[in-house]
Design an enzyme around this catalytic site. Sequence first.
Site, PDB file in Angstrom:
ATOM      1  N   CYS A  42      30.679  39.845  28.159  1.00 17.12           N
ATOM      2  CA  CYS A  42      31.328  38.704  28.698  1.00 17.12           C
ATOM      3  C   CYS A  42      31.031  37.459  27.556  1.00 17.12           C
ATOM      4  O   CYS A  42      31.622  36.726  27.081  1.00 17.12           O
ATOM      5  CB  CYS A  42      30.896  38.514  30.154  1.00 17.12           C
ATOM      6  SG  CYS A  42      31.502  36.864  30.697  1.00 17.12           S
ATOM      7  N   CYS A  47      34.727  37.775  27.424  1.00 14.01           N
ATOM      8  CA  CYS A  47      35.376  36.605  28.168  1.00 14.01           C
ATOM      9  C   CYS A  47      35.266  35.062  27.447  1.00 14.01           C
ATOM     10  O   CYS A  47      36.112  34.406  27.279  1.00 14.01           O
ATOM     11  CB  CYS A  47      34.745  36.421  29.613  1.00 14.01           C
ATOM     12  SG  CYS A  47      34.507  38.041  30.354  1.00 14.01           S
ATOM     13  N   LYS A  50      36.616  34.839  23.677  1.00 17.99           N
ATOM     14  CA  LYS A  50      37.960  35.070  23.756  1.00 17.99           C
ATOM     15  C   LYS A  50      38.662  33.691  24.443  1.00 17.99           C
ATOM     16  O   LYS A  50      39.541  33.211  23.888  1.00 17.99           O
ATOM     17  CB  LYS A  50      38.178  36.260  24.668  1.00 17.99           C
ATOM     18  CG  LYS A  50      39.625  36.679  24.923  1.00 17.99           C
ATOM     19  CD  LYS A  50      40.340  35.984  26.134  1.00 17.99           C
ATOM     20  CE  LYS A  50      39.594  35.979  27.360  1.00 17.99           C
ATOM     21  NZ  LYS A  50      39.516  37.243  28.004  1.00 17.99           N
ATOM     22  N   TYR A 176      45.019  44.347  28.062  1.00 17.80           N
ATOM     23  CA  TYR A 176      44.479  42.938  28.106  1.00 17.80           C
ATOM     24  C   TYR A 176      44.187  42.463  26.648  1.00 17.80           C
ATOM     25  O   TYR A 176      44.653  41.511  26.100  1.00 17.80           O
ATOM     26  CB  TYR A 176      43.420  42.781  28.752  1.00 17.80           C
ATOM     27  CG  TYR A 176      43.422  42.802  30.535  1.00 17.80           C
ATOM     28  CD1 TYR A 176      43.579  43.936  31.357  1.00 17.80           C
ATOM     29  CD2 TYR A 176      42.994  41.765  31.088  1.00 17.80           C
ATOM     30  CE1 TYR A 176      43.663  43.954  32.374  1.00 17.80           C
ATOM     31  CE2 TYR A 176      43.048  41.566  32.524  1.00 17.80           C
ATOM     32  CZ  TYR A 176      43.412  42.664  33.299  1.00 17.80           C
ATOM     33  OH  TYR A 176      43.108  42.850  34.562  1.00 17.80           O
ATOM     34  N   GLU A 180      46.095  39.802  24.449  1.00 13.29           N
ATOM     35  CA  GLU A 180      45.344  38.525  24.283  1.00 13.29           C
ATOM     36  C   GLU A 180      44.905  38.049  22.758  1.00 13.29           C
ATOM     37  O   GLU A 180      45.283  36.927  22.324  1.00 13.29           O
ATOM     38  CB  GLU A 180      43.754  38.514  25.126  1.00 13.29           C
ATOM     39  CG  GLU A 180      44.134  38.427  26.493  1.00 13.29           C
ATOM     40  CD  GLU A 180      42.638  38.508  27.404  1.00 13.29           C
ATOM     41  OE1 GLU A 180      42.866  37.940  28.609  1.00 13.29           O
ATOM     42  OE2 GLU A 180      41.711  38.770  26.639  1.00 13.29           O
ATOM     43  N   HIS A 437      53.770  17.755  43.790  1.00 17.11           N
ATOM     44  CA  HIS A 437      55.071  17.364  42.994  1.00 17.11           C
ATOM     45  C   HIS A 437      54.814  16.153  41.873  1.00 17.11           C
ATOM     46  O   HIS A 437      53.936  15.404  42.000  1.00 17.11           O
ATOM     47  CB  HIS A 437      56.089  16.825  43.793  1.00 17.11           C
ATOM     48  CG  HIS A 437      57.384  16.738  43.124  1.00 17.11           C
ATOM     49  ND1 HIS A 437      57.913  17.764  42.651  1.00 17.11           N
ATOM     50  CD2 HIS A 437      57.963  15.567  42.640  1.00 17.11           C
ATOM     51  CE1 HIS A 437      59.339  17.364  42.025  1.00 17.11           C
ATOM     52  NE2 HIS A 437      59.130  16.018  41.962  1.00 17.11           N
ATOM     53  N   GLU A 442      54.029  24.322  42.548  1.00 20.96           N
ATOM     54  CA  GLU A 442      54.819  24.093  43.757  1.00 20.96           C
ATOM     55  C   GLU A 442      55.770  25.040  44.008  1.00 20.96           C
ATOM     56  O   GLU A 442      56.287  25.312  45.011  1.00 20.96           O
ATOM     57  CB  GLU A 442      55.172  22.558  43.854  1.00 20.96           C
ATOM     58  CG  GLU A 442      56.580  22.146  42.952  1.00 20.96           C
ATOM     59  CD  GLU A 442      57.075  20.838  43.038  1.00 20.96           C
ATOM     60  OE1 GLU A 442      57.192  20.410  44.337  1.00 20.96           O
ATOM     61  OE2 GLU A 442      57.108  20.290  41.967  1.00 20.96           O
TER      62      GLU A 442
HETATM   63  P1  NDP Z   1      43.232  48.793  28.584  1.00 23.67           P
HETATM   64  O1  NDP Z   1      42.773  49.991  28.961  1.00 23.67           O
HETATM   65  O2  NDP Z   1      43.492  47.939  29.536  1.00 23.67           O
HETATM   66  O3  NDP Z   1      44.307  49.202  27.530  1.00 23.67           O
HETATM   67  C1  NDP Z   1      44.658  50.133  26.585  1.00 23.67           C
HETATM   68  C2  NDP Z   1      45.657  49.895  25.514  1.00 23.67           C
HETATM   69  O4  NDP Z   1      45.637  50.998  24.478  1.00 23.67           O
HETATM   70  C3  NDP Z   1      46.885  50.527  26.580  1.00 23.67           C
HETATM   71  O5  NDP Z   1      47.780  49.778  26.130  1.00 23.67           O
HETATM   72  C4  NDP Z   1      47.031  52.001  26.106  1.00 23.67           C
HETATM   73  O6  NDP Z   1      48.166  52.517  26.242  1.00 23.67           O
HETATM   74  C5  NDP Z   1      46.555  51.773  24.694  1.00 23.67           C
HETATM   75  N1  NDP Z   1      45.925  53.041  24.000  1.00 23.67           N
HETATM   76  C6  NDP Z   1      44.997  53.737  24.530  1.00 23.67           C
HETATM   77  N2  NDP Z   1      44.609  54.930  24.007  1.00 23.67           N
HETATM   78  C7  NDP Z   1      45.646  54.774  22.747  1.00 23.67           C
HETATM   79  C8  NDP Z   1      45.923  55.636  21.635  1.00 23.67           C
HETATM   80  N3  NDP Z   1      45.203  56.590  21.502  1.00 23.67           N
HETATM   81  N4  NDP Z   1      46.846  55.088  20.669  1.00 23.67           N
HETATM   82  C9  NDP Z   1      47.638  54.079  20.951  1.00 23.67           C
HETATM   83  N5  NDP Z   1      47.344  53.215  22.066  1.00 23.67           N
HETATM   84  C10 NDP Z   1      46.538  53.643  23.157  1.00 23.67           C
HETATM   85  O7  NDP Z   1      42.041  48.247  27.459  1.00 23.67           O
HETATM   86  P2  NDP Z   1      41.649  46.953  27.206  1.00 23.67           P
HETATM   87  O8  NDP Z   1      40.715  46.860  26.038  1.00 23.67           O
HETATM   88  O9  NDP Z   1      42.751  46.135  26.852  1.00 23.67           O
HETATM   89  O10 NDP Z   1      40.871  46.474  28.268  1.00 23.67           O
HETATM   90  C11 NDP Z   1      39.820  46.952  29.101  1.00 23.67           C
HETATM   91  C12 NDP Z   1      39.452  46.623  30.368  1.00 23.67           C
HETATM   92  O11 NDP Z   1      38.670  45.312  29.990  1.00 23.67           O
HETATM   93  C13 NDP Z   1      40.801  45.911  31.024  1.00 23.67           C
HETATM   94  O12 NDP Z   1      41.190  46.795  31.929  1.00 23.67           O
HETATM   95  C14 NDP Z   1      40.109  44.704  31.852  1.00 23.67           C
HETATM   96  O13 NDP Z   1      39.555  45.270  33.045  1.00 23.67           O
HETATM   97  C15 NDP Z   1      39.021  44.247  30.987  1.00 23.67           C
HETATM   98  N6  NDP Z   1      39.310  42.915  30.083  1.00 23.67           N
HETATM   99  C16 NDP Z   1      39.668  42.014  30.985  1.00 23.67           C
HETATM  100  C17 NDP Z   1      40.137  40.944  30.253  1.00 23.67           C
HETATM  101  C18 NDP Z   1      40.412  39.532  31.069  1.00 23.67           C
HETATM  102  O14 NDP Z   1      39.795  39.609  32.280  1.00 23.67           O
HETATM  103  N7  NDP Z   1      41.129  38.693  30.731  1.00 23.67           N
HETATM  104  C19 NDP Z   1      40.206  40.707  28.706  1.00 23.67           C
HETATM  105  C20 NDP Z   1      39.998  42.075  28.063  1.00 23.67           C
HETATM  106  C21 NDP Z   1      39.587  43.083  28.760  1.00 23.67           C
HETATM  107  P3  NDP Z   1      48.715  52.995  27.834  1.00 23.67           P
HETATM  108  O15 NDP Z   1      48.884  51.866  28.660  1.00 23.67           O
HETATM  109  O16 NDP Z   1      49.598  53.847  27.329  1.00 23.67           O
HETATM  110  O17 NDP Z   1      47.416  53.618  28.017  1.00 23.67           O
END
Ligand code: NDP
Length: 452
Positions: A42, A47, A50, A176, A180, A437, A442
């Site tokens: 984080c 976090c 980012k 995410y 982002e 408002h 709202e």
């Molecule tokens: P996620 O698991 O959320 O997303 C991974 C993405 O990569 C998905 O779109 C997935 O596709 C794709 N993917 C996975 N494997 C492959 C592959 N082999 N080839 C191509 N695409 C692939 O991971 P993140 O790193 O984005 O986030 C992890 C976690 O960290 C989140 O779930 C969240 O809990 C936390 N996080 C929170 C944030 C916040 O609070 N703002 C910011 C960043 C992270 P598919 O959907 O098809 O599986």
Amino acid sequence: MEFDIDLFVVGAGSGGIRMARMAAQAGIKVMVADNNPLGGTCVNVGCIPKKLYAYASQFGHDFKDSAGFGWQLSDVNFNWRTLVSNTRIEIKRLNNIYEGLLSESGVEFISGSACLVDSHHVKVGDRVISAERILIATGGYPYVPESNYAGLLTTSDQIFDLPKFPRRMLIIGGGYTAVEFASIFNGLGSKVELVCRGNAILRGFDDDIRLFLATELERQGVNIHFNRNLVQVTKLQQGSFWVRLDDKSEYEVDVVLSATGRRPRITGLGLEQAGVAVDQRGAICVNEYFQTSVHNIYALGDVVGRMELTPVALAEAMVLLDHWYGKGEKYMDYNLVPTAVFSQPSVSTVGLTEQQAQNKYGHGRINIFRSDFKALKQSLSNNKERTLMKLVVDSNTDRVLGIHMVGEYAAEVLQGFAVALKAGACKADFDRTLGIHPSSAEEFVNMRTPVY
Ligand code: NDP
């Protein structure tokens, strides 16, 4: 049996530090080990940097929007090195704050990699410490799928410190992290290709939100490639990368960011030696009180992989603390956990998606309230960005089951609504609440008629 200490915490991230501090304040003898700077993902590579980079990126949009309000800006330039070094300074400040919090609470911090020798002994460097209880809170790491070009990809751990600003970037993933960083770098001026293997971004979010955000991202200039995969990456002599997708399209970019999810950080922890069981993803298996397969070893946060969010790790630590040293009344409630994606525009959500509500209660019972509008700020800015707000309501009980938003300050707006949902708010409560408002928020109390 006599132990050196009462509690050994492996990992000084959000969950580990919270537990260590609170336990020490309760008079428990605690040690924490980590081989990285204090604060975990984080603070160091998640976090905090980012969000700072998202703020930086937002200025890019604001400068453009300000023209319609009469501002004339000339010579607007972005300096990547300034952002990188100021963020590093802020992170260092936070590392120091954590160090101070630990020492003030009487926690001993050991810098180094910790490895379980057996169920009661931990080795860090040359030291072996015996502990009555051990807590593993080592978090996770960015997962890069295996390929012959994996070594050429950048992860979210490295992206903040790129030596040069990437003018062209290709991002793999649609979660995410991918969304982002696509927004951040697009806002800072990069040309961004977002390559998503599915037909929508942000799996798990409400379908309306997923579609709406993709449209807005494309409107901002992010080029999204749905149903596409990376097939080849080659490093070119000038330091850039040549990338090929499975539709045979090719791109030359400065960075290829792999944002394909995260995995629990368990390598080198000695889990097998200690007899701690993990699941197929490598997440440590725990019961409702975070106890592993070994009775005195516990784990929480991203390493157990339930919900990879800082506030969840903090809450898990508080539940465990209460279980060990308190009244034992708390339990971890994973319902109605609000979350946000700091994209441009941002997304925030709490509760059930339309699909989840229909699956749970049946089609006929769910009323959907929805508003898709241009915020007042955009009237003079000539920015075509739109805002989406959506309520998912159980028509039998009138309870609001889910709230979803895409728009400016979505996280700030939804935090308060999350309290309302936790308190069991009904649609009638929304209806008798007056709006603030003029605001976008709202709209949530002005939606009178279900759209279906
Ligand atoms: P996620 O698991 O959320 O997303 C991974 C993405 O990569 C998905 O779109 C997935 O596709 C794709 N993917 C996975 N494997 C492959 C592959 N082999 N080839 C191509 N695409 C692939 O991971 P993140 O790193 O984005 O986030 C992890 C976690 O960290 C989140 O779930 C969240 O809990 C936390 N996080 C929170 C944030 C916040 O609070 N703002 C910011 C960043 C992270 P598919 O959907 O098809 O599986």
